[in-house]
Design a protein around this motif. Structure first.
Motif, PDB file in Angstrom:
ATOM      1  N   SER A 130     -10.579  59.403 111.409  1.00 46.47           N
ATOM      2  CA  SER A 130      -9.537  60.371 111.746  1.00 46.47           C
ATOM      3  C   SER A 130      -9.813  61.709 111.067  1.00 46.47           C
ATOM      4  O   SER A 130      -9.662  62.780 111.673  1.00 46.47           O
ATOM      5  CB  SER A 130      -8.162  59.830 111.331  1.00 46.47           C
ATOM      6  OG  SER A 130      -7.139  60.750 111.638  1.00 46.47           O
ATOM      7  N   LEU A 131     -10.236  61.666 109.809  1.00 48.64           N
ATOM      8  CA  LEU A 131     -10.551  62.884 109.063  1.00 48.64           C
ATOM      9  C   LEU A 131     -11.667  63.663 109.745  1.00 48.64           C
ATOM     10  O   LEU A 131     -11.570  64.889 109.932  1.00 48.64           O
ATOM     11  CB  LEU A 131     -10.960  62.518 107.635  1.00 48.64           C
ATOM     12  CG  LEU A 131     -11.564  63.623 106.771  1.00 48.64           C
ATOM     13  CD1 LEU A 131     -10.635  64.816 106.657  1.00 48.64           C
ATOM     14  CD2 LEU A 131     -11.910  63.085 105.380  1.00 48.64           C
ATOM     15  N   ARG A 132     -12.720  62.969 110.138  1.00 46.00           N
ATOM     16  CA  ARG A 132     -13.846  63.658 110.780  1.00 46.00           C
ATOM     17  C   ARG A 132     -13.409  64.345 112.079  1.00 46.00           C
ATOM     18  O   ARG A 132     -13.779  65.497 112.341  1.00 46.00           O
ATOM     19  CB  ARG A 132     -14.962  62.659 111.077  1.00 46.00           C
ATOM     20  CG  ARG A 132     -16.207  63.308 111.687  1.00 46.00           C
ATOM     21  CD  ARG A 132     -17.301  62.274 111.820  1.00 46.00           C
ATOM     22  NE  ARG A 132     -18.570  62.875 112.202  1.00 46.00           N
ATOM     23  CZ  ARG A 132     -19.146  62.727 113.394  1.00 46.00           C
ATOM     24  NH1 ARG A 132     -18.548  62.011 114.335  1.00 46.00           N
ATOM     25  NH2 ARG A 132     -20.308  63.288 113.646  1.00 46.00           N
ATOM     26  N   THR A 133     -12.601  63.657 112.865  1.00 45.12           N
ATOM     27  CA  THR A 133     -12.118  64.234 114.115  1.00 45.12           C
ATOM     28  C   THR A 133     -11.300  65.494 113.848  1.00 45.12           C
ATOM     29  O   THR A 133     -11.442  66.514 114.535  1.00 45.12           O
ATOM     30  CB  THR A 133     -11.268  63.213 114.882  1.00 45.12           C
ATOM     31  OG1 THR A 133     -12.084  62.083 115.204  1.00 45.12           O
ATOM     32  CG2 THR A 133     -10.712  63.809 116.166  1.00 45.12           C
ATOM     33  N   ARG A 134     -10.447  65.444 112.830  1.00 41.83           N
ATOM     34  CA  ARG A 134      -9.597  66.590 112.508  1.00 41.83           C
ATOM     35  C   ARG A 134     -10.426  67.771 111.965  1.00 41.83           C
ATOM     36  O   ARG A 134     -10.109  68.932 112.235  1.00 41.83           O
ATOM     37  CB  ARG A 134      -8.501  66.173 111.527  1.00 41.83           C
ATOM     38  CG  ARG A 134      -7.539  65.161 112.147  1.00 41.83           C
ATOM     39  CD  ARG A 134      -6.516  64.633 111.148  1.00 41.83           C
ATOM     40  NE  ARG A 134      -5.812  63.488 111.697  1.00 41.83           N
ATOM     41  CZ  ARG A 134      -4.817  63.543 112.576  1.00 41.83           C
ATOM     42  NH1 ARG A 134      -4.401  64.727 113.008  1.00 41.83           N
ATOM     43  NH2 ARG A 134      -4.249  62.452 113.042  1.00 41.83           N
ATOM     44  N   GLU A 136     -13.534  68.352 112.849  1.00 42.28           N
ATOM     45  CA  GLU A 136     -14.229  68.883 114.028  1.00 42.28           C
ATOM     46  C   GLU A 136     -13.314  69.792 114.850  1.00 42.28           C
ATOM     47  O   GLU A 136     -13.769  70.758 115.462  1.00 42.28           O
ATOM     48  CB  GLU A 136     -14.735  67.736 114.902  1.00 42.28           C
ATOM     49  CG  GLU A 136     -15.929  66.991 114.314  1.00 42.28           C
ATOM     50  CD  GLU A 136     -16.350  65.814 115.167  1.00 42.28           C
ATOM     51  OE1 GLU A 136     -15.516  65.312 115.948  1.00 42.28           O
ATOM     52  OE2 GLU A 136     -17.509  65.396 115.057  1.00 42.28           O
ATOM     53  N   HIS A 137     -12.010  69.465 114.852  1.00 41.63           N
ATOM     54  CA  HIS A 137     -11.041  70.264 115.610  1.00 41.63           C
ATOM     55  C   HIS A 137     -10.597  71.516 114.849  1.00 41.63           C
ATOM     56  O   HIS A 137      -9.780  72.294 115.346  1.00 41.63           O
ATOM     57  CB  HIS A 137      -9.817  69.416 115.946  1.00 41.63           C
ATOM     58  CG  HIS A 137     -10.094  68.365 116.974  1.00 41.63           C
ATOM     59  ND1 HIS A 137      -9.233  67.320 117.228  1.00 41.63           N
ATOM     60  CD2 HIS A 137     -11.144  68.189 117.806  1.00 41.63           C
ATOM     61  CE1 HIS A 137      -9.747  66.560 118.187  1.00 41.63           C
ATOM     62  NE2 HIS A 137     -10.899  67.062 118.544  1.00 41.63           N
ATOM     63  N   ASP A 139      -8.893  71.642 111.941  1.00 40.19           N
ATOM     64  CA  ASP A 139      -7.583  71.535 111.291  1.00 40.19           C
ATOM     65  C   ASP A 139      -7.592  72.078 109.866  1.00 40.19           C
ATOM     66  O   ASP A 139      -6.545  72.451 109.337  1.00 40.19           O
ATOM     67  CB  ASP A 139      -7.114  70.073 111.267  1.00 40.19           C
ATOM     68  CG  ASP A 139      -6.756  69.552 112.647  1.00 40.19           C
ATOM     69  OD1 ASP A 139      -7.021  70.274 113.626  1.00 40.19           O
ATOM     70  OD2 ASP A 139      -6.220  68.433 112.743  1.00 40.19           O
ATOM     71  N   PHE A 238      -7.334  67.477 102.872  1.00 43.03           N
ATOM     72  CA  PHE A 238      -7.136  66.114 103.341  1.00 43.03           C
ATOM     73  C   PHE A 238      -7.458  65.157 102.203  1.00 43.03           C
ATOM     74  O   PHE A 238      -8.435  65.362 101.473  1.00 43.03           O
ATOM     75  CB  PHE A 238      -8.056  65.790 104.519  1.00 43.03           C
ATOM     76  CG  PHE A 238      -7.596  66.351 105.830  1.00 43.03           C
ATOM     77  CD1 PHE A 238      -6.543  65.767 106.517  1.00 43.03           C
ATOM     78  CD2 PHE A 238      -8.237  67.440 106.397  1.00 43.03           C
ATOM     79  CE1 PHE A 238      -6.124  66.273 107.736  1.00 43.03           C
ATOM     80  CE2 PHE A 238      -7.830  67.953 107.616  1.00 43.03           C
ATOM     81  CZ  PHE A 238      -6.766  67.368 108.293  1.00 43.03           C
ATOM     82  N   PHE A 249      -2.479  64.917 104.733  1.00 43.82           N
ATOM     83  CA  PHE A 249      -2.833  66.336 104.774  1.00 43.82           C
ATOM     84  C   PHE A 249      -1.847  67.132 103.944  1.00 43.82           C
ATOM     85  O   PHE A 249      -0.628  66.982 104.091  1.00 43.82           O
ATOM     86  CB  PHE A 249      -2.818  66.847 106.220  1.00 43.82           C
ATOM     87  CG  PHE A 249      -3.110  68.317 106.347  1.00 43.82           C
ATOM     88  CD1 PHE A 249      -4.287  68.857 105.866  1.00 43.82           C
ATOM     89  CD2 PHE A 249      -2.206  69.166 106.986  1.00 43.82           C
ATOM     90  CE1 PHE A 249      -4.563  70.219 105.997  1.00 43.82           C
ATOM     91  CE2 PHE A 249      -2.475  70.517 107.121  1.00 43.82           C
ATOM     92  CZ  PHE A 249      -3.661  71.050 106.626  1.00 43.82           C
ATOM     93  N   TYR A 276      -0.555  60.604 108.102  1.00 42.55           N
ATOM     94  CA  TYR A 276      -0.782  60.268 109.504  1.00 42.55           C
ATOM     95  C   TYR A 276      -0.660  58.769 109.755  1.00 42.55           C
ATOM     96  O   TYR A 276      -1.097  57.943 108.939  1.00 42.55           O
ATOM     97  CB  TYR A 276      -2.166  60.745 109.955  1.00 42.55           C
ATOM     98  CG  TYR A 276      -2.325  62.236 109.896  1.00 42.55           C
ATOM     99  CD1 TYR A 276      -1.781  63.045 110.890  1.00 42.55           C
ATOM    100  CD2 TYR A 276      -2.990  62.845 108.848  1.00 42.55           C
ATOM    101  CE1 TYR A 276      -1.915  64.427 110.842  1.00 42.55           C
ATOM    102  CE2 TYR A 276      -3.135  64.224 108.786  1.00 42.55           C
ATOM    103  CZ  TYR A 276      -2.591  65.005 109.791  1.00 42.55           C
ATOM    104  OH  TYR A 276      -2.722  66.366 109.731  1.00 42.55           O
TER     105      TYR A 276
END
Length: 338
Positions: A130-134, A136-137, A139, A238, A249, A276
């Motif tokens: 989840s951290l990696r995805t955020r 990449e976006h 955040d 994070f 976060f 989250y």
């Protein structure tokens, strides 16, 4: 058994091998057809599969792939036998006990076009995914620093490597993976307090591409078990707890304060905190699913042998820095073992 299922073998029935046996036995699309361990199945976990003493006898059973969970010092020897036989392999981390051995494995599997991966299980931890995805976006905006803490009691099952190659390789791999950066340099100190030939505590500072700083504190001398990854950037930070798979976060505050003592501080201020709710599947099961899919030729996110090699190179540079007192640049470290 199904004729369509992949035929998998397992090498090693130690503490981690027993976990792999449990997952393999219940993995959709896979049959566990044999296990190799010279000590036999002392814990009765082979799930009915035949147990043979050697890798050669396991290969003779006919395998699509094997999971290598023997001591790290044997990874090169076992892996080369599998590659020579045309068998794909998922090799537990670290990939090998030296960068030279890891490079030999990369070349052997690549030369034969075989699917091979490394069991860096933290990549499949829900909090870190989840951290990696955020990240990449965007955040967090620009990423400044990654701080990891990994400590706990000494694992008596580990005898052939120290804490850097056993535990710290988790943090080296996950730091590069979640940020999408690579290590440019590393400086470290180690100590050995348990009377063993290998180090059991390390403190390291690394610089990653793009100016991201990494700090790693790792030991197996503490009764407190901790697995923490904190990523700080220009929008906040994070905090991932990989023991509980929780991700939190902490946002930089945007509200002015009338408190004079705080207003004098010109840095960031405290903002909202969000914990989250994320799905929490077992990381080892997800790791096996991804590798199975890769063997079947599907698009799948596995840890490649080249990535595993890079992690071993950073681990060796860490030990070299601790030995010499110098900051080691990774390009130099890689050249030193070629």
């Amino acid at each position: 058994m199904s004729a369509k299922n992949l035929r998998a073998g397992l090498i090693g029935l130690g503490a981690m091998g027993r976990n792999h046996a449990r997952v393999l036995a219940g993995l959709d699309g896979v049959d566990l057809v044999g296990v190799a361990d010279p000590m036999g199945d002392q814990h009765g976990v082979a799930q009915g599969a035949p147990v043979v003493p050697t890798v050669e006898e396991l290969i003779a059973l006919g395998l699509d792939y094997a999971v290598v969970v023997c001591p790290t010092a044997l990874h090169e020897e076992v892996g080369l036998k599998l590659a020579e036989a045309g068998v794909c392999a998922l090799i537990e981390k670290p990939l090998a006990h030296t960068a030279e051995a890891a490079r030999n494995l990369v070349e052997a599997f690549d030369a034969r076009g075989l699917v091979a991966g490394v069991g860096h299980i933290e990549r499949y931890n829900p909090a870190l995914q989840s951290l990696r995805t955020r990240l990449e976006h965007g955040d967090l905006g620009e990423v400044y620093q990654v701080v990891t803490r990994r400590q706990g009691p000494f694992p008596h099952r580990i005898a052939d490597v120290g804490v850097v190659k056993d535990l710290a390789t988790h943090d080296i791999d996950l730091t590069g993976w979640v940020t999408g950066r690579t290590y440019e340099s590393i400086a470290a100190h180690t100590v050995s307090k348990s009377g063993r030939p290998h180090e059991d505590m390390v403190a390291a500072v690394g610089m990653l591409t793009g100016g991201v700083m990494a700090n790693h504190l790792v030991n197996w001398l503490s009764p407190l078990k901790e697995r923490s990854t904190v990523v700080t950037g220009d929008k906040g930070c994070f905090v991932a707890d990989t023991l509980t798979a929780d991700l939190t976060f902490y946002a930089n505050g945007a509200i002015n304060t009338e408190w004079e003592a705080l207003r004098a501080f010109r840095g960031v201020s405290e903002g909202d905190m969000i914990r989250y709710a994320i799905p929490k599947r077992e990381p080892l099961l997800v790791e096996h699913e991804r590798f199975r899919d890769a063997v079947e030729g599907k698009e799948s996110d596995i840890v490649t042998l080249s990535q595993g090699l890079r992690t071993v190179e950073v681990a060796e540079a860490t030990l070299r820095s601790a030995s010499t007192g110098e900051t080691i640049r990774l390009s130099q470290a890689a050249e030193a073992v070629r």
